[in-house]
Design an enzyme around this catalytic site. Structure first.
Site, mmCIF file in Angstrom:
data_model
loop_
_atom_site.group_PDB
_atom_site.id
_atom_site.type_symbol
_atom_site.label_atom_id
_atom_site.label_comp_id
_atom_site.label_asym_id
_atom_site.label_seq_id
_atom_site.Cartn_x
_atom_site.Cartn_y
_atom_site.Cartn_z
ATOM 1 N N GLU A 129 2.213 3.718 5.175
ATOM 2 C CA GLU A 129 1.186 3.019 4.392
ATOM 3 C C GLU A 129 1.565 2.990 2.906
ATOM 4 O OE1 GLU A 129 -1.905 1.726 5.492
ATOM 5 O OE2 GLU A 129 -2.379 1.152 3.448
ATOM 6 N N THR A 182 -2.292 -6.266 -3.284
ATOM 7 C CA THR A 182 -2.980 -4.971 -3.394
ATOM 8 C C THR A 182 -2.917 -4.464 -4.827
ATOM 9 O OG1 THR A 182 -2.362 -4.484 -1.125
ATOM 10 C CG2 THR A 182 -3.127 -2.633 -2.435
#
Lengths: 309, 309
Positions: A129, A182
């Site tokens: 991640e 992001t």
């Protein structure tokens, strides 16, 4: 001895309005499939990627990086090859990278006869991640591995709490086909927030946790508010307010941005209502020029599923 | 028809480490007693105050102000006289004003055959509390009226949630005999807090609510942390860190400042442990020159008790 496993690794909704960075839940109707098989030759290889264009290089693929973290810790006498069938579009805000990162470690662990528990698997998956989100987060990974609603109480030490899932809760997701980086969605957030707003936010999170325990749908409805993050991030999502209003008018309990967006989620009581909410959200978004997809899903209390082994 | 009622109105602990401004719990071994009786003459009178020096003027006494709010709403065909036997020292941080404010409205309501529910009584009591704390708060009042642990989700509209109380939970209170003005303890707090700290705080509050539901004492222990308010307010309490360390070393689950202080609370599993923690806290505070009192209490799940009517 099993030598091959096929799994379904689901999408997830992080933040869940009032639980920024700590709360998440697991979806059922959208996710990736992965096939992992043992090889006599040591090492890891990604042999197939379908659905979306992602790197085959182990060090550059989130599923590869997380698998490598487990592999180096376990030091098994074999290798693995990984096939990835992406069902979740990267950058959608419903946990695409977490599904990949958690899926590969889940599969390796199963083929090694499960030496690691779910919290340990979460820690490996966080390495993958981190490749996607420039920081170790578990709010999307925990629901993939534990299922249902999860609260990441802390990541150092890693503490994950499974919160009960009310039986009639359904999620509706609208995924606008736009890209939000992001990095941008993090940069837009302030470093400091008003104490009085933070108080409202933790009152809402506390009452949401209580409402999930007591299956109190009215209280779920009153608790699903994000006054800290949503006001900033929603500006990056065209027609956000229109979709939220439409879902509210159709009878959804509440909703917000899924993860860092652009997907928008709503929670409803009952599948029938969730489908009405889906239609209302579709109607609202049709007024934009942006293509979109929608999903209706139960809350998946199981997490990753073994399709065959 | 009852014409007189005698009640015990208990002390409370607000904030409970991670739940600043929203969470509270009810004590049992410390509180006020009040006698309220109907009079044929209309109006409200405070006829006796023992224990501490407080104003007899209805408009200047928190029990008077809250009682008046209910009285004016109910418009009964009678009056009431109120006797107050203060067991809680004003300014102690364990809900002295809330015990008075909630006690009088509870008693009037009982003598009027209970026309109001607990949430409505909370609203009247908040009027009295406002006299003491320059603002309407319910985090000390709600546990007096509802008992156990309460979460004040919001005050406009007023929403109070009763959180389950684990059976073996006990509180230890140390009350240093110093005065901290509520205005000072509010002024010392920053208006803005780091988002990353707020995230930790709501993760802790979410996990504390879960831990209370599941009677998970280890998780209660891990959740009882206040990184937002305690670092500021603890500076106003001499020997705070020493007392906290002593209670920790004696095996308390955790603790913090009670309300806005100066009282310090600790929670423990079992009465025996709570008494050991009390002794450890006493030993630590004996090194100061400041006089103090301590209490060990069950969590009072009932709230105000009727002693006779």
């Amino acid at each position: 001895m099993k030598n091959e496993i096929k799994i379904f690794s689901p999408g997830t909704v992080a933040n869940v309005a009032c639980g920024y960075d700590v709360l998440g839940f697991c979806l059922d109707s959208v996710g990736d499939e992965m096939v992992v098989r043992k090889t006599t030759e040591k090492g890891l290889k990604i042999t197939k990627i379908e659905g979306h264009d992602l790197p085959f290089d182990i060090d550059k693929n989130v599923a590869g990086v997380s698998a490598l973290a487990l592999y180096e810790d376990a030091q098994p006498d074999c290798g693995f090859e990984i096939e990835i069938y992406k069902g979740i579009k990267p950058g959608s805000g419903i946990g695409s990278s977490s599904a990949s990162a958690a899926g590969s470690v889940f599969a390796l662990n199963a083929l090694l006869n499960s030496p690691y528990n779910k919290t340990e698997l979460t820690r490996f998956a966080m390495k993958g991640e981190a490749l996607a989100s420039q920081g170790e987060h578990a709010d999307n990974i925990a629901p993939v591995l534990f299922g249902g609603f999860t609260l990441v109480k802390g990541i150092d030490p890693l503490e994950i709490i499974s919160i009960p899932t009310p039986k009639e809760l359904y999620a509706t997701i609208l995924h606008p086909q736009i890209e939000i980086k992001t990095a941008d969605s993090r940069a837009i957030l302030p470093e400091m927030v008003p104490l009085k707003d933070a108080i409202k936010q933790w009152a809402n999170l506390g009452s949401l946790v209580h409402a999930l325990h007591t299956e109190d749908y009215d209280l779920i409805c009153h608790s699903l508010q994000d006054i800290i993050v949503e006001p900033y991030r929603s500006k990056l999502i065209p027609y956000f307010n229109e979709v939220m209003l439409a879902s509210h008018n159709a009878g959804a309990l509440g909703g917000s941005i899924s993860g860092s967006g652009p997907s928008i989620f709503a929670l409803s009581k009952g599948q029938h209502k969730a489908k009405e909410v889906e239609q209302a959200m579709r109607n609202a978004y049709s007024k934009s020029e942006i293509e979109f997809q929608t999903y209706v899903s139960t809350i998946n209390t199981e997490g990753i599923k073994i399709l065959s082994s």
